[in-house]
Design an enzyme around this catalytic site. Sequence first.
Site, PDB file in Angstrom:
ATOM      1  N   ARG A   1       0.860  -0.966   0.054  1.00 56.76           N
ATOM      2  CA  ARG A   1      -0.056  -0.027  -0.093  1.00 56.76           C
ATOM      3  C   ARG A   1       0.911   1.023   0.046  1.00 56.76           C
ATOM      4  NH1 ARG A   1       2.555   1.755   3.538  1.00 56.76           N
ATOM      5  NH2 ARG A   1       1.100   3.568   3.726  1.00 56.76           N
ATOM      6  N   GLY A   2       0.355   2.471  -0.020  1.00 62.51           N
ATOM      7  CA  GLY A   2       0.840   3.709  -0.240  1.00 62.51           C
ATOM      8  C   GLY A   2       0.963   4.104  -1.663  1.00 62.51           C
TER       9      GLY A   2
ATOM     10  N   ARG B   1      -8.027   0.503  -6.050  1.00 61.30           N
ATOM     11  CA  ARG B   1      -7.963   1.620  -5.108  1.00 61.30           C
ATOM     12  C   ARG B   1      -8.027   2.931  -5.690  1.00 61.30           C
ATOM     13  NH1 ARG B   1      -4.112   1.582  -0.174  1.00 61.30           N
ATOM     14  NH2 ARG B   1      -5.871   2.560   0.717  1.00 61.30           N
TER      15      ARG B   1
ATOM     16  N   ASP C   1      -1.826  11.262  -1.395  1.00 62.00           N
ATOM     17  CA  ASP C   1      -2.470  10.319  -2.428  1.00 62.00           C
ATOM     18  C   ASP C   1      -2.930  10.934  -3.546  1.00 62.00           C
ATOM     19  OD1 ASP C   1      -2.798   9.006   0.537  1.00 62.00           O
ATOM     20  OD2 ASP C   1      -2.452   7.416  -0.932  1.00 62.00           O
TER      21      ASP C   1
ATOM     22  N   LYS D   1      -4.262   9.935   4.128  1.00 63.82           N
ATOM     23  CA  LYS D   1      -4.835   9.497   4.987  1.00 63.82           C
ATOM     24  C   LYS D   1      -5.891   9.871   5.928  1.00 63.82           C
ATOM     25  CE  LYS D   1      -4.483   5.833   5.219  1.00 63.82           C
ATOM     26  NZ  LYS D   1      -5.637   5.090   4.278  1.00 63.82           N
TER      27      LYS D   1
HETATM   28  C1  RUB Z   1      -1.419   5.717   2.657  1.00 62.50           C
HETATM   29  C2  RUB Z   1      -0.929   7.158   2.807  1.00 62.50           C
HETATM   30  C3  RUB Z   1       0.207   7.751   2.556  1.00 62.50           C
HETATM   31  C4  RUB Z   1       0.106   8.164   1.171  1.00 62.50           C
HETATM   32  C5  RUB Z   1       1.597   8.646   0.905  1.00 62.50           C
HETATM   33  O1  RUB Z   1      -2.489   5.210   2.677  1.00 62.50           O
HETATM   34  O2  RUB Z   1      -2.189   7.825   3.003  1.00 62.50           O
HETATM   35  O3  RUB Z   1       0.357   8.810   3.445  1.00 62.50           O
HETATM   36  O4  RUB Z   1      -0.073   7.191   0.471  1.00 62.50           O
HETATM   37  O5  RUB Z   1       2.277   7.659   0.322  1.00 62.50           O
HETATM   38  P1  RUB Z   1      -2.868   3.379   2.401  1.00 62.50           P
HETATM   39  P2  RUB Z   1       3.644   8.015  -0.551  1.00 62.50           P
HETATM   40  O6  RUB Z   1      -1.884   3.103   3.477  1.00 62.50           O
HETATM   41  O7  RUB Z   1      -4.250   3.399   2.776  1.00 62.50           O
HETATM   42  O8  RUB Z   1      -2.397   3.249   1.153  1.00 62.50           O
HETATM   43  O9  RUB Z   1       4.788   7.978   0.349  1.00 62.50           O
HETATM   44  O10 RUB Z   1       3.615   6.928  -1.562  1.00 62.50           O
HETATM   45  O11 RUB Z   1       3.424   9.494  -1.224  1.00 62.50           O
END
Ligand code: RUB
Length: 364
Positions: free
Chosen positions: A55-56, A98, A243, A254
């Site tokens: 995720r992320g 997602r 995101d 988040k």
């Molecule tokens: C992850 C989340 C992270 C962002 C930032 O949500 O909100 O803060 O994705 O990510 P989830 P990045 O765990 O629901 O995927 O570092 O990739 O910009």
Amino acid sequence: MKVRIDGVTRDFRTLWREGKTVKMINQRKLPHKFEIYSTNSYIETAEAIRSMTLRGAGAIGVAGAYGIAQAALEFAESSVEEFEVKIRDAAAILVKTRPTAVNLANAVSRCLSVAGKGIVAERVKRIVNEADAIAEEDLESSRRIGDYGSQLIQDGSRLLTHCNAGALAFIDYGTALSPIRFAHVQGKEIFVFVDETRPRCQGSKLTSWELKQEGIQHAVIVDNAAGYFMRKGEIDMVIVGADRIAANGDVANKIGTYEKAVLARENGIPFYVAAPRMTFDLECSTGDEIVIEERDTEEVLSIWGEDENQAILKVYITPRDTPALNPSFDVTPAKYITGFITEVGIIKSPYRENIAKKLSRRLV
Ligand code: RUB
């Protein structure tokens, strides 16, 4: 990222491709177990994204690109007409997993757009190369974010972060945690307040695990404690990931990010968002247009953890069948954001103008 397994430190990426197989750190098992999970088809990769095995925003972008590469390799023997239909269907399946993080849709559409015309074998090759290029770009942009962002971090700083925007949310380094990693390597004394980040606890499970691996001082706090520490003057700066960032600078991140931004403003604390170009959606004029993912309410009603015998189990923390609501992201209006830390430097307000200007510059 450095991972210490059985006393030996090894370097890992969050995910990588080996031919038709995509390998990833299983984020559903961390911090209790370190396991590598493999997918052998784009359908399995889509499921890994949906179930949050990885995720992320950055990581699911790369997973989407690798998923399309897997699909292209799977359909390599198809006729041109069949290939075109099948690859589009595969893209739709991957993107639907997602909806909020734009990196996923961006990465998949980049792979489709380079496929071009001509024989299938050539299209497959171009898609696979593009997927690999996206992964390398992700890595490079998070390094640059780390470099630029670390210049904002003073020796002795106490920072707050929400969710996990670290190496595990990217290929490596991360976004919000990348400046923190760089500052630490530069020898600055820093301390990180880690929001627990219910319901899935990406802060207490993943960010704390990453910071521990890197030897960066930190403490996990419950989600409702940030205001307490801010008011006591114990937090100097907030850094979060994103995101999706609209053209006017509104940020989807988040759930709970918005509250931290408002609290930071109230307490005069700089609030930075670290994100690569891939996370900006210039077709989205404001945050009101961002689709917010609603997840299963089981995530609110229950919690996963390890018991004292090291068995991983799920326990319910509410009466069974209690109604719950589970929006996974919220939108922080641009007015609360001190600046964006990107791979092309720090973007300051006025955001609509400066985002468009800065992001049109190419990486050298
Ligand atoms: C992850 C989340 C992270 C962002 C930032 O949500 O909100 O803060 O994705 O990510 P989830 P990045 O765990 O629901 O995927 O570092 O990739 O910009």
